[in-house]
Structures are given as C-alpha cells and as structure tokens.
Enzyme design. Sequence first.
Site, PDB file in Angstrom:
ATOM      1  CG  ASP A  42      -1.976  -5.054  -7.039  1.00 59.22           C
ATOM      2  OD1 ASP A  42      -1.539  -3.913  -6.816  1.00 59.22           O
ATOM      3  OD2 ASP A  42      -1.467  -5.832  -7.869  1.00 59.22           O
ATOM      4  NE  ARG A  44       1.137  -5.038  -8.821  1.00 57.05           N
ATOM      5  CZ  ARG A  44       1.648  -3.905  -8.358  1.00 57.05           C
ATOM      6  NH1 ARG A  44       2.857  -3.545  -8.742  1.00 57.05           N
ATOM      7  NH2 ARG A  44       0.963  -3.145  -7.522  1.00 57.05           N
ATOM      8  CG  HIS A  96      -0.198  -5.612  -2.196  1.00 55.97           C
ATOM      9  ND1 HIS A  96       0.369  -4.697  -3.050  1.00 55.97           N
ATOM     10  CD2 HIS A  96      -1.542  -5.385  -2.249  1.00 55.97           C
ATOM     11  CE1 HIS A  96      -0.593  -3.960  -3.611  1.00 55.97           C
ATOM     12  NE2 HIS A  96      -1.759  -4.354  -3.141  1.00 55.97           N
ATOM     13  CB  CYS A  99      -1.395  -1.496  -0.997  1.00 56.69           C
ATOM     14  SG  CYS A  99      -3.162  -1.639  -1.353  1.00 56.69           S
TER      15      CYS A  99
HETATM   16 CO    CO Z   1      -3.363  -3.140  -3.070  1.00 57.83          CO
END
Ligand code: CO
Length: 253
Positions: A42, A44, A96, A99
């Site tokens: 990801d 972020r 996280h 997700c």
């Molecule tokens: Co993820």
Amino acid sequence: MLDHLFDRNLAWVQKKRLDDPDFFRRMGEQQSPNYLWIGCSDSRVTANDVLGLDPGEIFVHRNIANVVHTSDMNILAVLEYAVVHLKVEHIIVCGHYGCGGVERALSGESTALVDHWLQPIVMLYRKHRTVLDAIADRRARLDRMCEINIELQVRRLASTPIVEQAWLRGQELHLHGWIYGIHDGLIRALGAPVSSLDARDTLASIDARIVEPVEPVSVIRQHAIAAFEGLDSLEPPEGLDCCAEHSNRRPAP
Ligand code: CO
C-alpha cells in the site's frame, strides 16, 4: 516525462545536504540496519516515513497484504540476508487497517493472480467464517481480519527454518506484529514480541485467537487510541526525536 520526479529528487538531495552535509558520505558506506520490515505494498504505508527513520536504518520487504509465503523466494532471500548477513535483531510484520488485500480476501473473488497470493487469508476466513461474519459491521470485520492476518504472518515467519536456525544458534531475534492506522498515523503492537522457539511454541493458535480471543486485539487498539488522546498537544517523548538520535551517531565534526 516524469520530470517532476527528477525535480523532486534534486530538491530532496539539496535539502538533505543542507540539513546534514555528511549524509551521502555515510550512505555510501555499508548499510547496517537493525530492523527488517515486512509490510503491505500500500502506497500510504512506507516504513521509513511512519517510523521517522533515515535511509540505511531499516531493511524492507513489501507485498500485497504483508503475506509470509514460505515458498516465496523473494521474501526468503530478503529474510535470509537480513537475519544471516545483516543480523537484524528485530523483524516487524506491519499490516494496516483498511487493507485492500485483506478486503479482497474476504470478498469471495477468485479471478485474479492476487487471489492466489491471498490464499492463506482466504483459507483462514473460510475456516472461521461463522465467527467472523458474526461481526456485523463490515469495517470492524475487515479491521479484525487485518489484525488476525498479522498474527498469522508472525506465526508463519516464526516457523521458517531461517528464523528457527537463528534462534537455535542463540542469535537475538525478535518478531513483532504491528498494525498501522492510515487514518491517524499511529502504530500499535499486537501482543508481545516472539523471541524464541519456546515463545513461538506457546503462542495461542491462530484458530484460538479467532474463536476465543483472550482479549480482542481491537480492544487493545481502543486503549491505545485513548492513551493517545491529546497527542497533538504533546511534544515527542525524549529519545524519540529522530534528528537528535541521528546527530548522536554522527562523527564529531
Ligand atoms: Co494493504
């Protein structure tokens, strides 16, 4: 094409050199990070940023939904290099909330390559579907599954021969399961680190963690959030100021 990225690179180099004239000379030396980060791809969740670490301080492997596949040459090569050669003392599996990979695993879709990748999460969900689907709120169910996935991957990591051999050699190696909140930037630890074969073998099974959680991890997260209320008004705790820490490590001028 992509000139703006080259411009940003130049600006970054200039800022780094201004802040720390010795930075790139140090970077040119051998890396000696003390942490291996296994995280989600990801965009972020970038290890260095969320931990406030400089290049050179953390060795990183990322894939969709931070899955530890024990037949994945990529992760095994990273793991061996980190444990045997870099001798990192800490491996952090950091997933996280929210997700997309975990969400996909809960979706029942099975038409793409990523669905093969996510199979361990899919299997776990299918096995415990009754319990997990009883969590009525869709977001809460996803978040619980994100937490459980991290616990699962820590167990898989702890069962790789690379980690087992390190512990048998008496090497100091701690496995951590953490979760990152994209919405608030905070990281929480999911339980104590796993630091030995004995500790691994006495962990509650992942099935037990789902069916009879001693304390649902989500509650731990709620406590953490409560503890961090008013965070904005607080100065960083002493020792956590990354710039101060780095300046200590610099050679005397
Ligand atoms: Co993820």
